[in-house]
Design a protein around this motif. Sequence first.
Motif, short mmCIF file in Angstrom:
data_model
loop_
_atom_site.label_atom_id
_atom_site.label_comp_id
_atom_site.label_asym_id
_atom_site.label_seq_id
_atom_site.Cartn_x
_atom_site.Cartn_y
_atom_site.Cartn_z
N GLY A 154 0.72 -1.27 0.08
CA GLY A 154 -0.13 -0.05 -0.19
C GLY A 154 0.81 1.32 0.25
N GLY A 155 2.10 1.21 -0.10
CA GLY A 155 2.92 2.37 -0.16
C GLY A 155 3.22 3.01 1.15
N HIS A 156 2.95 2.18 2.31
CA HIS A 156 2.97 2.85 3.57
C HIS A 156 4.35 2.31 4.45
CE1 HIS A 156 -0.84 4.45 3.65
NE2 HIS A 156 -1.25 3.55 3.09
N ALA A 157 5.07 1.20 3.79
CA ALA A 157 6.31 0.93 4.39
C ALA A 157 7.05 0.69 3.38
CB ALA A 157 6.09 -0.35 4.97
N TYR A 158 8.52 0.53 3.51
CA TYR A 158 9.55 0.07 2.68
C TYR A 158 10.70 -0.49 3.40
CZ TYR A 158 11.88 4.22 5.16
OH TYR A 158 12.17 5.01 6.26
N VAL A 159 11.37 -1.18 2.21
CA VAL A 159 12.47 -2.15 2.88
C VAL A 159 13.95 -1.27 2.59
CG1 VAL A 159 13.92 -4.36 2.36
CG2 VAL A 159 11.44 -4.37 1.77
N ALA A 160 14.66 -1.49 3.72
CA ALA A 160 16.20 -0.83 3.71
C ALA A 160 16.89 -1.66 4.56
CB ALA A 160 15.93 0.59 4.20
#
Length: 457
Positions: A135-141
């Motif tokens: 949903g575009g509320h989290a990201y991988v880093a």
Amino acid sequence: MAELHLHDTLTGTKRVFEPGNPERVTMYVCGPTVYSYAHIGNARPAVVFDVLFRALQRRFGADRVVYARNITDVEDKIIETMKATGASMKEITDKYADIYRADMDALGVSLPSIEPHATDHIGEMIAMIARLIEGGHAYVAEGHVLFSVKSFDDYGALSKRDLDDMMAGARVEVAPYKKDPTDFVLWKPAKDDEPGWDSPWGRGRPGWHIECSAMAEKHLGETIDIHGGGIDLTFPHHENEIAQSVCSHGGRPMARYWLHNGFLSMDSTKMSKSLGNVKLVHELIEHWPGEVLRYALLTGHYRAPLDWTDALLERSQKSLDRLYGVLRRIKAEPGNVPETVEAALDDDLNTPKALAALFALAGDANRAEGEADRAKAAGALLAGGQALGLLNESPDAWFGIDSLSEAERAEIDQLIADRAEARKAKDFAKADALRDELVARKIQVEDAPEGSTWRLG
């Protein structure tokens, strides 16, 4: 029944409680992180929300209220304890979860309907994190998954903080892989010597906040009626729970009502492990009956700060002695919970007012004429006390005299009654002689407006 009013932290107002579905009323309260003994501050939410749980059961029916209080059994402090002791995570968490339950049981805290463990819900956490990424509320880093705070416009509404204030209360240090300093961890990589689970983002473990969101969703649904916990959890924990849950549930609210209990201080100083002034429940119950601790916690309104002192415990012991003294003199079975007690609890769990109502009921029992009326009044007192989780022991056991024979108890009761009559007749010489006889028998007598109570010295 009259309406139940609860103070909602999110709106900052006292609201009439209306569950989404009266056939299934849901409540989630953040439970212990099981790496050490619980202190008395940890017991306050357990006792407060136990009182609310009982009130909801009386109102809606015991089989229609579902109360979940979680066990956090994977967390950085648990891993630190593993490394310090050499024990496995399961050994540590099982040990302290059992101790927590036993300590809370000593305080009269009922078991919740459901006690979910974080480690049993890793799959649900991974699924929720995946939805947040999609949903575009989290990201991988760099092996981490982080929630993007700026993707949720209402972030900060619960704690009434702006973004500049938030980092001061955040558990997570600012890291170079974050897109924004306020972003928080949903998943973190695990070192080889640390507990971990396979995930689409590598072997790791969940962040603290995602655990409660996933467990609440699993057992209570996307929107629950009541979410509770200590005021210290408002930010960042509950703020982050809201962000995760709302964003993974298409904008639906996580909870209809947010309730938070106030801090406990120790002799007017904030209770803190660093200050060495923490009182462990496990140690307190070696010196005080659990009901005394519970009574003391209920003497202050749950949202207000409460100063924990020896004087508070002594007053609580004497107060319970007075109430049990009435029940010892007047044998009774519990009736319906009196309206005065229910009305106090309906007013945002006003337990100080409810305790005052118990003493009014004790006075009614003492003044009642006729055995039936006395028993009815004492039954109301007993029911009112039990609504608060109090007065659950037999009076003889409370005073530690159940080891005496019935004849011995009756003889001492008669001596005390004779002394009371002598004092009433102003025959102080006889009253003093009777008191000397009681002292010689190692009987401690406490005089109170409700009558005299006694225990073995």
